[in-house]
Scaffold this motif. Sequence first.
Motif, PDB file in Angstrom:
ATOM      1  N   VAL A 105       0.715  -1.157  -0.077  1.00 41.87           N
ATOM      2  CA  VAL A 105      -0.048  -0.021   0.056  1.00 41.87           C
ATOM      3  C   VAL A 105       0.816   1.285  -0.123  1.00 41.87           C
ATOM      4  N   GLN A 106       2.041   1.207  -0.597  1.00 38.57           N
ATOM      5  CA  GLN A 106       2.894   2.152  -0.494  1.00 38.57           C
ATOM      6  C   GLN A 106       3.501   2.673   0.682  1.00 38.57           C
ATOM      7  N   GLY A 107       3.489   2.177   1.615  1.00 38.97           N
ATOM      8  CA  GLY A 107       3.898   2.496   2.802  1.00 38.97           C
ATOM      9  C   GLY A 107       2.901   3.498   3.883  1.00 38.97           C
ATOM     10  N   LYS A 108       1.724   3.380   3.221  1.00 41.82           N
ATOM     11  CA  LYS A 108       0.766   4.314   3.815  1.00 41.82           C
ATOM     12  C   LYS A 108       0.152   3.569   5.329  1.00 41.82           C
ATOM     13  N   MET A 109       0.168   2.208   5.291  1.00 41.83           N
ATOM     14  CA  MET A 109      -0.168   1.370   6.643  1.00 41.83           C
ATOM     15  C   MET A 109       0.973   0.270   6.798  1.00 41.83           C
ATOM     16  N   PRO A 110       1.179  -0.206   8.000  1.00 42.37           N
ATOM     17  CA  PRO A 110       1.795  -1.456   8.244  1.00 42.37           C
ATOM     18  C   PRO A 110       1.184  -2.745   7.872  1.00 42.37           C
TER      19      PRO A 110
END
Length: 398
Positions: free
Chosen positions: A295-300
């Motif tokens: 998710v392109q770093g938006k969440m872990p």
Amino acid sequence: MNRPRYQHGFFSRHQRKKGPEVWVYRWRDIDAKGKPKMRALVIGSVKQYPTETAAWKAVSTLRLDVNHHTSRPEGLPETFEQLVEHYRLIELDLEKESERKVVQTKQTYAVYLKARIVPRWGHYRLREIKAVAVERWLGSIDDLANGTKAKIKGIMSEVFQHAIRYGWLNDGENPIFAVRQSTKRKRVTEPLEVTEFRALMLELPQKMRVIGIVAATTGLRISEVLGLKWMDIDWKTLQMDVSRSVVDGIVGKCKTETSRRPVPIDELTTAELLAWRKETCYAEPDDWVFASERVQGKMPPWADTLLDRFLQPAAKRAGITKWVGFHTFRHTYSTLLKANGEDVKVVQELMRHANISTTMNIYTKALTSAKREAQSRVVDVLLDRSRNVVESAAEDAA
């Protein structure tokens, strides 16, 4: 004195200047000064509810709250599903902040109500649900742990208490109080031996290995590990703030106030974190330490995904026969602290337990130096301090 009358309210269609035509539901209310006042609520668009009958069906749960002051039959939920819908409206609104429940808890309650409770009990009338029947139903569910069954029991009980608060049931009419449900774990979590821990770490990719090391050398729960951001780590004082947790994509507060206390991190753990920060594409202060590339770093990532795809296959490759989950790391940490003979108050604070027995409470508050020394003795055992990483970690931190 006249009793409040039951009211159905009424609908009107309203064409907005911008946007679709909507249904507006209106009813009488009493303001803070005791004077009658008309209230209105947009239920949805005419496209969403093509007929007034459909709009009435959508507003049926709201009418229960509009008429909470009356005890007439029309003002009572007929089925358990109706009661659940009203409970959701009042207690599980994700947009409203609540002192009683954080968003994460509301999300969990909603999932269990939709997936487990309503499909089985939704069509029953409130007084048709009996304790023995619920108890046997819980006992027949083979795919859930006892702790999860106890949680389902608790949710059902709270829904019945909601009915009692609104006067739809009398005090003592909560059948769930009589339901017996054990919370004993079916599967005992066994700590890892040192050789097992090291063998497991060798089978994991870097990101997962650092997650395991952080969990096993700090005692953090996996939800707290995944909730870490780089700005939470103080490289100079070697400690990190644990201010949030992430469960199934939902960011919330930590389990208890005690859980939100700063946690010391050993130099070897720091070295692993610094090495990971050099490798990850998400290394800004506001980035998640273990961000999901998907998710392109938006969440872990989700913990269950990491468990199924990485942790358990790695444990199998390492020849570990016991069941390994993320809680295994926390259990290993606790076991080694006790095995090292640490002060019981130090153990309590390192584990960040909110409660302790009366005997344990006689100990004074553990000093930070004592907690750090106790933690380092665990790291010595797990990671072998003979590796020459301490100096490089200090250099990188500087």
